[in-house]
Design a protein around this motif. Structure first.
Motif, PDB file in Angstrom:
ATOM      1  N   ILE A 273     -15.520  11.451  -0.757  1.00 44.86           N
ATOM      2  CA  ILE A 273     -15.933  12.851  -0.933  1.00 44.86           C
ATOM      3  C   ILE A 273     -15.444  13.594   0.306  1.00 44.86           C
ATOM      4  CG2 ILE A 273     -17.912  14.384  -1.256  1.00 44.86           C
ATOM      5  CD1 ILE A 273     -19.419  11.835  -2.309  1.00 44.86           C
ATOM      6  N   ALA A 274     -14.320  14.264   0.164  1.00 46.16           N
ATOM      7  CA  ALA A 274     -13.645  14.773   1.364  1.00 46.16           C
ATOM      8  C   ALA A 274     -12.763  15.967   1.026  1.00 46.16           C
ATOM      9  CB  ALA A 274     -12.784  13.671   1.964  1.00 46.16           C
ATOM     10  N   GLY A 275     -12.318  16.648   2.072  1.00 47.07           N
ATOM     11  CA  GLY A 275     -11.411  17.775   1.893  1.00 47.07           C
ATOM     12  C   GLY A 275     -12.148  19.028   1.459  1.00 47.07           C
ATOM     13  N   SER A 276     -11.482  20.161   1.626  1.00 51.40           N
ATOM     14  CA  SER A 276     -12.076  21.445   1.257  1.00 51.40           C
ATOM     15  C   SER A 276     -10.928  22.388   0.893  1.00 51.40           C
ATOM     16  CB  SER A 276     -12.849  21.998   2.457  1.00 51.40           C
ATOM     17  OG  SER A 276     -11.996  22.021   3.578  1.00 51.40           O
ATOM     18  N   GLU A 277     -11.279  23.641   0.650  1.00 48.39           N
ATOM     19  CA  GLU A 277     -10.237  24.603   0.305  1.00 48.39           C
ATOM     20  C   GLU A 277      -9.178  24.683   1.410  1.00 48.39           C
ATOM     21  OE1 GLU A 277     -12.442  28.043  -1.146  1.00 48.39           O
ATOM     22  OE2 GLU A 277     -10.508  28.866  -1.804  1.00 48.39           O
ATOM     23  N   GLU A 278      -9.639  24.509   2.674  1.00 50.23           N
ATOM     24  CA  GLU A 278      -8.730  24.674   3.830  1.00 50.23           C
ATOM     25  C   GLU A 278      -8.085  23.356   4.269  1.00 50.23           C
ATOM     26  OE1 GLU A 278     -12.003  25.829   4.039  1.00 50.23           O
ATOM     27  OE2 GLU A 278     -11.387  27.816   3.370  1.00 50.23           O
ATOM     28  N   ILE A 279      -8.780  22.237   4.069  1.00 51.70           N
ATOM     29  CA  ILE A 279      -8.295  20.971   4.649  1.00 51.70           C
ATOM     30  C   ILE A 279      -7.971  19.967   3.543  1.00 51.70           C
ATOM     31  CG2 ILE A 279      -8.812  19.104   6.293  1.00 51.70           C
ATOM     32  CD1 ILE A 279     -10.969  21.015   7.461  1.00 51.70           C
TER      33      ILE A 279
END
Ligand SMILES: NC(=O)C1=CN([C@@H]2O[C@H](COP(=O)(O)OP(=O)(O)OC[C@H]3O[C@@H](n4cnc5c(N)ncnc54)[C@H](OP(=O)(O)O)[C@@H]3O)[C@@H](O)[C@H]2O)[C@@H](O)CC1
Ligand SMILES: [K+]
Length: 522
Positions: A273-279
């Motif tokens: 469960i990782a990452g986002s809109e930016e990363i």
């Protein structure tokens, strides 16, 4: 695994060997000295002109016995005894008497160390000429070997006065430097420098490794560490086994076994469960590391924006994406229920959505979770979540994240790294992997592990994400959370070490550490 003992434990097993098993203290001392002399020969250190600097405790007694052995082999040996000879321990008095009986020169120094030993600043022309002559004579008669037997595990306070001056002088002298048991001035438990310390090329430590030799700054002062068997064995633990350990290469046999008759389901399912809109990168590093560590199937729960990156760079990983808050809860719960192991946090960001994801995952998961990065930063604002009921959690903070979690300065945590990891693991009932040059893994009310693999080139973006994936892969393959955390950290370090010869320290990147996993596990 190797044991790491603190001063109290070491004193206790010395005592047990002497009192319970009846081995005389002087016999242990003699064996200790023999081992030091053996090491000198093995390393081909030149003992032709040896200086042994002794304190009044038993470390000094070891030094005197070494001095005698080297002298009787035909070397020139000088002994300095620092401190009041009347305060010598019983064994050291005995060793001193033996030295006198053999006519071995001992310089006693109770105070004003430098007046006797150090080079003085010349104050007249004549004195300058005299000093130059002295320097020339000194160069011809310089010591080839300096042995530090001032303090061992009995160091109880900061080093001052003549002891401090003696250490400064030993450091200033040329010649191979050997510390007996532990470099004087290094705290045996924490590796802290107590005022000042001796810097050794080699340290010969007796029976078992001491924690302070492996934690920084003690590790810098110890040089090459040699463990010497002096006849103190596990029997002397009397069933009170030391709780601090250090993984070794031979422990890699304990990694998850591969079976001929297996399929991808055999080696577990990891949800990252990782990452986002930016990363975007963090999810990739973690997921790939999980695959490289043997996991059969990896899903990545991430923002829709990361789908293309992920399917291009790691088509083996199955993306489960969300866009905004729509269906977030349902799809997260379904994905969590599918997995055997969860990674939570890399590149997650600190948005409200991220906060919701962290909360929901910890409160609903029934499988182990590795909690890292932004999940830790979010938890530091809501620590009560960790106080509530939760599944097996492995938290992997670096010093900055730990500083936010415990609200203490980084410098304090660095100096008290063992205690900080242990206290945190107990308070929140989590396995705490506190990452630094020597990463500490603390099991709540259990063992503590000090990791010695890895290098400073690994302080690079994405390195921590790779670690979460390795731990997850090992968990999915069937290791316990304790084993997965300890061996995950160890293999992560080895993976960096395996690649640094090719890349150098400056250019080592997370992608290289991923390649290193293949080298280490093949
Ligand atoms: N059978 C055994 O036990 C074996 C032990 N072995 C060897 O013994 C070593 C442990 O010996 P140890 O316990 O005598 O302690 P050690 O380190 O020599 O010094 C203690 C003395 O230093 C003093 N002191 C402390 N700090 C100070 C300071 N800052 N500044 C000034 N003084 C200070 C302290 O004074 P106190 O604190 O009592 O006032 C005390 O007088 C161990 O490392 C190993 O080498 C081996 O032979 C194998 C068998
Ligand atoms: K010493």
């Amino acid at each position: 695994m190797q044991y790491l003992l603190n001063a109290r434990e070491m004193k206790q097993i010395d005592k047990n060997t002497i009192e319970v098993f009846g081995v005389p203290s002087l016999v242990l001392m003699e064996r200790a000295a023999l081992r030091v002399v053996e090491m000198i020969k093995k390393e081909a250190a030149d003992a032709k002109r040896t200086l042994v600097v002794c304190g009044t405790g038993n470390n000094g007694g070891d030094g005197m016995a070494v001095a005698r052995m080297l002298y009787l082999e035909g070397n020139e040996v000088e002994v300095w005894l620092i401190g009041n000879p009347e305060k010598c321990s019983e064994e050291t008095k005995k060793q001193y008497d033996i030295l006198k009986a053999y006519g071995i020169p001992v310089v006693e120094q109770k105070e004003g160390f430098c007046e006797q030993f150090c080079v003085q600043e010349p104050d007249s022309e004549q004195a300058q000429i005299q000093t130059q002559m002295q320097t020339q004579i000194q160069a011809q008669t310089a010591y080839t070997l300096i042995i530090d037997a001032l303090f061992g595990i009995g160091l109880s306070r900061n080093v001052e006065g003549i002891h401090r001056e003696a250490i400064e002088e030993m450091n200033r002298l040329e010649g191979t430097k050997i510390a007996i048991d532990i470099p004087s001035g290094i705290h045996a438990d924490s590796g802290a420098v107590m005022g000042n310390c001796f810097y050794a090329d080699h340290t010969v430590t007796f029976a078992y490794n001491k924690t302070g030799l492996w934690l920084y700054p003690g590790a810098d002062a110890a040089g090459q560490i040699h463990i010497a068997d002096i006849g103190i064995t596990k029997e002397s633990f009397l069933e009170k086994e030391p709780q601090m350990l250090m993984p070794q290469a031979e422990d890699l046999t304990r990694l998850p076994k591969r079976k001929a008759d297996s399929n991808k389901g055999t080696y577990g399912k990891v949800l990252v469960i990782a990452g986002s809109e930016e990363i975007s990168g963090a999810a990739y590093f973690s997921a790939k590391a999980a695959y490289l560590s043997g996991c059969g199937l990896v899903k990545v729960f991430t923002h829709e924006k990361n789908r293309t990156m992920l399917t291009t760079r790691l088509p083996e990983a199955i993306p489960v994406t969300y866009d905004g808050k729509k269906n977030l809860k349902e799809s997260l719960i379904a994905a969590v229920q599918w997995a055997d192991v969860l990674v939570l946090g890399p590149g997650l960001g600190r948005s409200d959505t991220a906060r919701q994801i962290v909360k929901l995952t910890i409160q609903t998961a029934a499988v182990p979770i590795i909690v890292d990065a932004d999940a830790l930063n979010l938890l530091s604002e809501e620590l009560e979540i960790l106080k509530g009921p939760h599944t097996d959690l492995i938290v992997t903070p670096h010093l900055g994240e730990m500083s936010r979690l415990v609200d203490m300065p980084i410098e304090y945590i660095k100096k008290n790294i063992l205690m900080t990891a242990q206290d945190f693991s107990r308070e929140y009932n989590v396995i705490c992997v506190l990452k630094d040059a020597r990463t500490i893994t603390s099991i709540p009310y259990g063992k503590t592990y000090v990791n010695t693999s890895g290098n400073h080139g690994m302080a690079t973006a994405g390195s921590g994400d790779v670690l979460t994936g390795i731990i997850a892969g090992f968990l999915a393959g069937g290791l316990t959370p304790e084993e997965a955390a300890v061996f995950g950290v160890y293999v992560h370090g080895l993976s960096g070490d395996a690649m640094v010869e090719k890349t150098g320290y400056y250019s080592l990147m997370a992608e290289d550490i991923l390649d290193g996993i293949k080298e280490v596990l093949k």
